[in-house]
Design an enzyme around this catalytic site. Structure first.
Site, PDB file in Angstrom:
ATOM      1  N   ASP A 184      21.676 -88.654  -3.667  1.00  0.00           N
ATOM      2  CA  ASP A 184      21.737 -88.739  -5.129  1.00  0.00           C
ATOM      3  C   ASP A 184      22.869 -87.791  -5.566  1.00  0.00           C
ATOM      4  OD1 ASP A 184      20.887 -88.870  -7.937  1.00  0.00           O
ATOM      5  OD2 ASP A 184      19.978 -86.906  -7.594  1.00  0.00           O
ATOM      6  N   ASP A 228      23.554 -86.417  -9.471  1.00  0.00           N
ATOM      7  CA  ASP A 228      23.201 -85.429 -10.510  1.00  0.00           C
ATOM      8  C   ASP A 228      21.942 -84.656 -10.163  1.00  0.00           C
ATOM      9  OD1 ASP A 228      24.506 -87.749 -12.764  1.00  0.00           O
ATOM     10  OD2 ASP A 228      25.254 -85.715 -12.560  1.00  0.00           O
TER      11      ASP A 228
HETATM   12  C1  XBP Z   1      21.199 -88.837 -13.369  1.00  0.00           C
HETATM   13  C2  XBP Z   1      21.248 -89.628 -14.615  1.00  0.00           C
HETATM   14  C3  XBP Z   1      22.582 -89.898 -15.263  1.00  0.00           C
HETATM   15  C4  XBP Z   1      23.177 -88.588 -15.794  1.00  0.00           C
HETATM   16  C5  XBP Z   1      24.203 -88.854 -16.891  1.00  0.00           C
HETATM   17  O1  XBP Z   1      21.704 -89.650 -12.359  1.00  0.00           O
HETATM   18  O2  XBP Z   1      20.217 -90.108 -15.073  1.00  0.00           O
HETATM   19  O3  XBP Z   1      22.341 -90.782 -16.336  1.00  0.00           O
HETATM   20  O4  XBP Z   1      22.134 -87.812 -16.393  1.00  0.00           O
HETATM   21  O5  XBP Z   1      25.243 -89.691 -16.377  1.00  0.00           O
HETATM   22  P1  XBP Z   1      21.338 -89.393 -10.776  1.00  0.00           P
HETATM   23  P2  XBP Z   1      25.697 -90.968 -17.245  1.00  0.00           P
HETATM   24  O6  XBP Z   1      20.361 -88.210 -10.711  1.00  0.00           O
HETATM   25  O7  XBP Z   1      20.709 -90.691 -10.310  1.00  0.00           O
HETATM   26  O8  XBP Z   1      22.651 -89.079 -10.119  1.00  0.00           O
HETATM   27  O9  XBP Z   1      25.881 -90.499 -18.673  1.00  0.00           O
HETATM   28  O10 XBP Z   1      26.973 -91.439 -16.603  1.00  0.00           O
HETATM   29  O11 XBP Z   1      24.553 -91.939 -17.115  1.00  0.00           O
HETATM   30 MG    MG Z   2      19.379 -86.789  -9.740  1.00  0.00          MG
END
Ligand code: XBP
Ligand code: MG
Length: 242
Positions: free
Chosen positions: A8, A10
Site C-alpha cells: 500500500d 499512503d
Molecule cells: C489512501 C487514500 C487516498 C489518499 C488521498 O490510499 O484513501 O485517497 O488519502 O489520495 P492508500 P487521493 O492507503 O490505499 O494508499 O486524493 O489521490 O485519493
Molecule cells: Mg493506506
C-alpha cells in the site's frame, strides 16, 4: 514460500496523510475561496472514506450541500488538491517511513517481486514511487484504474491479474482496516504496520500487526548489519505466508 509482496502507499510506504494530503486539501479550500479547513483530528475521522474525491463529496454532503453541487465541487476541489499534492511530491517533501527502504532493499536482494496497490491517484503516485524507488515495482495499480476503492479488493485483484498470481504466498503490507479488508478480500495474507491515524483501527484479523517497520538499515563497510529484533524483514514476511 514468499512469492510476492504488494505494498500500500499512503500511511504505509509514506506517512503522507497528516502533513501531506491534509495540507493539500486545505490548500484546495483556500484556492476556492472557501473557509473550510480540515484540522488533524477532523481529517483522521474523514480517512474512513477512501479516495480523496469521495472524501470531499462525503464532507460536502455532510455540510448540507445539495448532491449535484457536492459532486461537482468535490471534482473541482480534488483536481486542485491533486495538483498541490503532486507539487509537494515533486519537491521531495513526502518521505518514506523509517525502515521501508531497508525492507524494500532486502526483498530486492532476494529477488522477491514487488507490486503496489493504492487508492491514491496515479497523477502523484507515479512521481512519488519513481522518485523513491525508480522502477523497482513490477506493476502499480492506483485508484485511478479501479471503480471500487478499498476496502473493496478490486485494486488487489488487478495486481494479481497483472502479476499472473493467485493469493498463495503473496503478502500485502497495509496501514489501515480499509486496506486490511481489501487485501483479505483478495485472498492475501496481510501485515499491518499502523501509524498515528490507524492505531485505533480494528485490526484483529490481520496476520501480523506492527507499529513500525523497524530502524533504517545500518551499514558497516558498505553492507547491512543484522538488526535488533522487531524489524520487519523478508524472513518475517515469508513466515507470514507459511
Ligand atoms: C489512501 C487514500 C487516498 C489518499 C488521498 O490510499 O484513501 O485517497 O488519502 O489520495 P492508500 P487521493 O492507503 O490505499 O494508499 O486524493 O489521490 O485519493
Ligand atoms: Mg493506506
Amino acid at each position: 514460500m514468499l512469492r510476492a509482496v504488494i505494498f500500500d502507499v499512503d500511511g504505509t510506504l509514506v506517512d503522507s496523510e497528516r502533513d501531506g494530503h491534509r495540507v493539500a486539501f486545505n490548500l484546495s479550500f483556500a484556492e476556492a475561496g472557501m473557509p473550510d479547513r480540515w484540522d488533524v483530528e477532523t481529517y483522521g475521522g474523514l480517512l474512513a472514506i477512501t479516495g480523496g474525491r469521495q472524501r470531499l463529496e462525503h464532507y460536502l454532503l455532510g455540510r448540507g450541500r445539495p448532491s449535484i453541487e457536492a459532486t461537482r465541487l468535490a471534482e473541482h476541489l480534488h483536481a486542485s488538491k491533486t495538483r498541490s499534492f503532486t507539487a509537494m511530491v515533486e519537491a521531495g517533501t513526502i518521505p518514506l517511513r523509517p525502515g521501508v527502504e531497508r525492507l524494500v532493499d532486502g526483498l530486492a536482494a532476494q529477488q522477491v517481486p514487488m507490486f503496489v496497490a493504492t487508492t491514491g491517484s496515479r497523477d502523484w503516485v507515479e512521481p512519488l514511487l519513481r522518485g523513491h524507488f525508480g522502477s523497482i515495482f513490477e506493476a502499480i495499480v492506483t485508484g485511478s484504474e479501479v471503480s471500487r476503492l478499498k476496502p473493496h479488493p478490486d485494486v488487489y485483484h488487478r495486481v494479481l491479474e497483472l502479476a499472473g498470481l493467485t493469493g498463495d504466498g503473496v503478502v500485502a503490507i497495509e496501514d489501515s482496516a480499509n486496506g486490511l479488508h481489501a487485501a483479505h478480500g483478495a485472498g492475501l495474507r496481510c501485515v499491518v504496520v499502523c501509524n498515528s491515524y490507524t492505531g485505533g483501527d480494528e485490526l484483529s484479523v490481520a496476520d501480523l500487526v506492527l507499529d513500525q517497520f523497524g530502524p533504517p538499515a545500518r551499514r558497516l563497510g558498505g553492507r547491512d548489519v543484522p538488526l535488533p529484533g522487531g524489524a520487519l524483514t523478508a524472513e518475517t514476511l515469508a513466515a507470514v505466508t507459511a
